[in-house]
Scaffold this motif. Sequence first.
Motif, mmCIF file in Angstrom:
data_model
loop_
_atom_site.group_PDB
_atom_site.id
_atom_site.type_symbol
_atom_site.label_atom_id
_atom_site.label_comp_id
_atom_site.label_asym_id
_atom_site.label_seq_id
_atom_site.Cartn_x
_atom_site.Cartn_y
_atom_site.Cartn_z
ATOM 1 N N ASN A 193 -4.961 6.403 8.218
ATOM 2 C CA ASN A 193 -6.113 5.647 7.709
ATOM 3 C C ASN A 193 -5.650 4.441 6.900
ATOM 4 O OD1 ASN A 193 -7.827 7.523 8.871
ATOM 5 N ND2 ASN A 193 -8.081 8.724 6.981
ATOM 6 N N LEU A 194 -4.568 4.617 6.158
ATOM 7 C CA LEU A 194 -4.027 3.515 5.368
ATOM 8 C C LEU A 194 -3.577 2.371 6.273
ATOM 9 C CD1 LEU A 194 -1.685 3.794 2.322
ATOM 10 C CD2 LEU A 194 -1.025 2.319 4.216
ATOM 11 N N LYS B 229 0.824 -1.204 0.000
ATOM 12 C CA LYS B 229 0.000 0.000 0.000
ATOM 13 C C LYS B 229 0.862 1.261 0.000
ATOM 14 C CE LYS B 229 -4.232 -1.763 2.197
ATOM 15 N NZ LYS B 229 -5.219 -1.121 1.294
ATOM 16 N N GLN C 211 -8.053 -3.983 8.947
ATOM 17 C CA GLN C 211 -9.387 -4.391 8.508
ATOM 18 C C GLN C 211 -9.310 -5.478 7.445
ATOM 19 O OE1 GLN C 211 -10.857 -0.565 7.276
ATOM 20 N NE2 GLN C 211 -11.590 -0.028 9.334
ATOM 21 N N GLU C 212 -8.422 -5.306 6.472
ATOM 22 C CA GLU C 212 -8.323 -6.275 5.381
ATOM 23 C C GLU C 212 -7.734 -7.599 5.846
ATOM 24 O OE1 GLU C 212 -6.593 -4.767 1.772
ATOM 25 O OE2 GLU C 212 -7.370 -2.748 2.157
ATOM 26 N N TYR D 175 -4.719 1.749 9.255
ATOM 27 C CA TYR D 175 -5.950 1.142 9.781
ATOM 28 C C TYR D 175 -6.534 0.135 8.783
ATOM 29 C CZ TYR D 175 -6.923 3.959 13.978
ATOM 30 O OH TYR D 175 -6.892 4.508 15.218
ATOM 31 N N SER D 176 -6.501 0.491 7.513
ATOM 32 C CA SER D 176 -7.117 -0.359 6.494
ATOM 33 C C SER D 176 -6.450 -1.727 6.413
ATOM 34 C CB SER D 176 -7.071 0.333 5.125
ATOM 35 O OG SER D 176 -5.738 0.390 4.617
#
Length: 517
Positions: free
Chosen positions: A461-462, A447, A468-469, A464-465
Amino acid sequence: MRSLRHWTFQAAEKILEKIDGKIPQKGYVLFETGYGPSGLPHIGTFGEVARVTMVQKAFEMISGGIKTKLICFSDDMDGMRKIPDTIKERAHEYLQYIGKPLTAIPDPFDKHESFANNMNARLRAFLDEFGFEYEFKSATECYKNGTFNSMLIKVMEKYDEIMNVMLPTLRDERQKTYSPFLPICQKTGRVLNVSIIDMDIEKGTISYMDEDGERCETSVFNGGCKLQWKPDFGMRWAAFDVDFEIYGKDHLVNGKIYSQICSILGGKPPYQIFFELFLDEEGKKISKSKGNGMTIDEWLDCAPQETLRFFIHATPQKAKKLHIGIIPKCVDEYITLLNQYNDEQDQRIKMESPLFSAHCGNVPNFKIDVTYSLLLHLAFACGSETVEVIWKYILKMPNAPKRGEIAFFDKMVSGAVNYFLKYEKPRRILREPTNAELVAFRLLINKLSIQSEQSPQELQNLVYSVAQECNMDVKEWFCAIYETLFGSVNGPRFGSFIALYGIQETIKLIKNRCFKE
């Protein structure tokens, strides 16, 4: 000025009530704090003076121009009861001085006339460095130059009344030998804790049996005697007409006694408040003689002096640990409050900030967007041994202060490097990532690889993502980042770190830590 909730202003209002809002006959309101120079001054010692000063300045703000004065009093005529740990390597030399006044004992550091003079000089140097306005008074000088003579004759005249206050507070055995007077032995120079067998008020003398069993007579004036510490406290209040005193919780039980003796001697007791004692890292009381407290120099080597003032101000009637490990959190709390203060437009709300009270109304007018914790992690990531390396990264940030622009930030950066090298680097241990964490770190690298310039929040935020993924608990994911990349259990916002350290540099860091070939 309207009433403020800070403890400094609450104390100031009580002092104003005590004097009925009128200027005392002496022409000013007197603030006092005492200090026992039995060992190296530490932050707790400094804190007593700092807190009194904060109340003094709060009083000046609300009193409408009543003049004030601060006395810092050193109990340096006390007899040395034991060898301080700070000079234990010379204990065999100093055993001969047990019982002698601290001003009559040679300076083990060979810099001043006496042990007490050295300790006093150290304290005054600290106070001067912080710009405190105070008058320093030495118990030895006050006794010897006759400052206390008029009060000492009153102690003789009111001897029975003082004994009636003191005796109920003592054990039965101690009652048999107690006297408020401690004669200085004319043979040995020691402070003698002996019973008084005769007293001549007209001559101003007392008689006692010395350590050899010989009857002696000595004047109570001009340094021939000093008072036991509890009567001494009350006598000093009466002698100087003290209006406010702050002392440690260990004095709290005796505050009533000090006040009674002050009243007996014709004085009006000051308004008093107590503060809880500082504890070391193990939760033990900090002691000057043990030397287990953190020094002011140690704090200032790692953080700006404004943060020390903030730490001293906060919740004085709550026990707090005082050790080097509290500095990062304290600095970051200070920065958060400072930014909030300078963002606030409502002056009434600004005045309720603890910084307003801690800085006596003169809160620094700048904002800092870089945390101390972030600097520590940056130092670890780049293996920095110098301030210059850290500044190269800071200069990449568009909103960061330039070097030399804000003295606080300059000190914060150099302090963070000092802290990292002395206390963080030796104890940080990197752990190996788990297989699941390796998958997440690989995804994070992918990313980041396709990102250009991003804001700290966008980078956060990246990160955090990724959690989640990968179906990871967010808290556990950030713990893995800190423990794997930095060897710590927590840290700054990782998005802010990436923005400061750089995307490509962060990718290299992750690869070096997690995917070693």
